[in-house]
Design an enzyme around this catalytic site. Structure first.
Site, PDB file in Angstrom:
ATOM      1  N   ASP A 290       0.821  -1.106  -0.061  1.00  0.00           N
ATOM      2  CA  ASP A 290      -0.173  -0.105   0.010  1.00  0.00           C
ATOM      3  C   ASP A 290       0.995   1.224  -0.013  1.00  0.00           C
ATOM      4  OD1 ASP A 290      -2.037   2.048   0.347  1.00  0.00           O
ATOM      5  OD2 ASP A 290      -3.122   0.903   1.841  1.00  0.00           O
ATOM      6  N   ARG A 292      -0.296   4.319  -0.337  1.00  0.00           N
ATOM      7  CA  ARG A 292      -1.163   5.730   0.004  1.00  0.00           C
ATOM      8  C   ARG A 292      -0.606   6.309   1.396  1.00  0.00           C
ATOM      9  NH1 ARG A 292      -6.742   2.620   0.412  1.00  0.00           N
ATOM     10  NH2 ARG A 292      -5.631   1.121   1.224  1.00  0.00           N
TER      11      ARG A 292
END
Length: 358
Positions: A290, A292
């Protein structure tokens, strides 16, 4: 005169240059090109410099290729004497891995600092490109950049992963199906990256925890109704719940594909069609599970006057990130919608490898 670009603007130029295939220079002595956008003419120019260019990839990609990542999170691959651009591209892009698995054995550097290469890969990621760069040491980087009219970037600034300040641009009333009392807020980061949005339902009390969701953009799920994920149903379900309660804030963060961009997300989908799960596909591309940055959501909430939320999520990591950013999470509100025959394996991977509570 104050017309010269500041460091934030210079970094934005560098990202744009890399996306267009134009090399950049790190001021501590490195010429850098993104492999994804490198063409044959500029590749030939690299080789014509007469040095020893290297191909820097992430440790995740190196693991896929069975290359030693002496630098830990990245590996500096030595180019063979007869290396062609097609070979460099194949090392960077896993699209052809299964049909052409033998790209090595790859030799990697273990001596010298990899800090500049690490900074360059961070820039490629920020540009939403494959995290692979061709790099050549320079003795006089300032003169080289000036001679070739290339963007010169301070290496320390390129490595900085701090959050770019967000500025509220405008907000306006926006009647929605779930609530006629809707309002859309636009926030723009100073670094020229993607804008982010906040959908406010009703008039939430700033002194109380607001029902909120951090929703990462998903073009395929949110707009096209893709059955490969649960993003679209989660978006509509969250808005419906806020409408039913009469108040809420949905943060729509432009971090497509868990922060790797739509093109790389489609590359990951192609790898999933070859039998890899979501996490494995990201790793083969050279990304983390991930990528983000949920600090963006926390910053927007603070700017809107909120300090506490009831968070609509199945992901405990979002709760932890909000609290680490100073936003109190008084309740995790489950949002279990959208499972179908096409995304059941995707959701199982979310639960098994990403800790989602499904």
């Amino acid at each position: 005169m104050g017309f010269s670009p500041n460091i934030t603007e210079r970094l934005a130029r560098a990202r744009a240059d890399l996306r267009m295939g134009v090399p950049i220079v790190l001021d501590d002595g490195l010429l850098v090109a993104a492999v994804e956008t490198l063409d044959s003419a500029r590749f030939a120019d690299f080789l014509a410099l007469g040095g020893a260019p290297v191909l820097a990839i992430t440790g995740r990609r190196a693991q896929t290729l069975k290359a030693r990542a002496y630098d830990g999170d990245i590996a500096r691959v030595i180019l063979p004497a007869d290396a062609k651009l097609s070979w460099v591209s194949a090392v960077a892009d896993p699209a052809d891995d299964l049909r052409n698995p033998m790209k090595g054995p790859l030799q990697t550097l273990r001596d010298g600092s990899a800090d500049l290469h690490r900074s360059a890969i961070a820039l490629a990621k920020a540009a939403r490109l494959l995290p692979a760069i061709l790099a050549q040491d320079l003795d006089d980087p300032l003169a080289f950049a000036a001679m070739h009219n290339l963007t010169l970037v301070p290496a320390k600034a390129a490595a900085d992963t701090g959050l770019s300040p967000l500025e509220p641009i405008v907000n306006a009333r926006l009647p929605l199906q779930v609530s006629e009392a809707g309002r859309l807020h636009i926030f723009r980061p100073d670094d020229g990256a993607e804008e982010h949005y906040a959908v406010e339902i009703g008039q939430p009390d700033r002194s109380k925890p607001v029902l909120s969701r951090l929703h990462s953009a998903c073009f395929t799920g949110d707009l096209l109704g893709s059955l490969k994920c649960d993003c679209g149903p989660q978006l509509r379900g969250a808005l419906a719940q806020m409408g039913a309660e009469g108040a809420g804030v949905l943060l729509y963060l432009n971090q497509e594909g868990r922060g790797i961009g739509l093109a790389n997300k489609m590359r990951a989908y192609s790898l999933q069609d070859q039998g890899f799960d979501t996490v494995e596909a990201n790793h083969r591309l050279g990304f983390e599970d991930d990528e983000r940055d949920f600090r963006i959501g926390a910053d927007i909430l603070r700017r809107m006057g909120f300090s506490a939320v009831r968070l609509l999520t199945n992901n405990p990591a979002k709760v932890a990130r909000m609290e680490s950013c100073g936003i109190a999470v008084t309740e995790r509100v489950p949002l279990k919608v959208g499972e179908n025959q096409h995304n059941s394996a995707y959701l199982a991977t979310k639960a098994a490898k990403s800790g989602h509570l499904l």
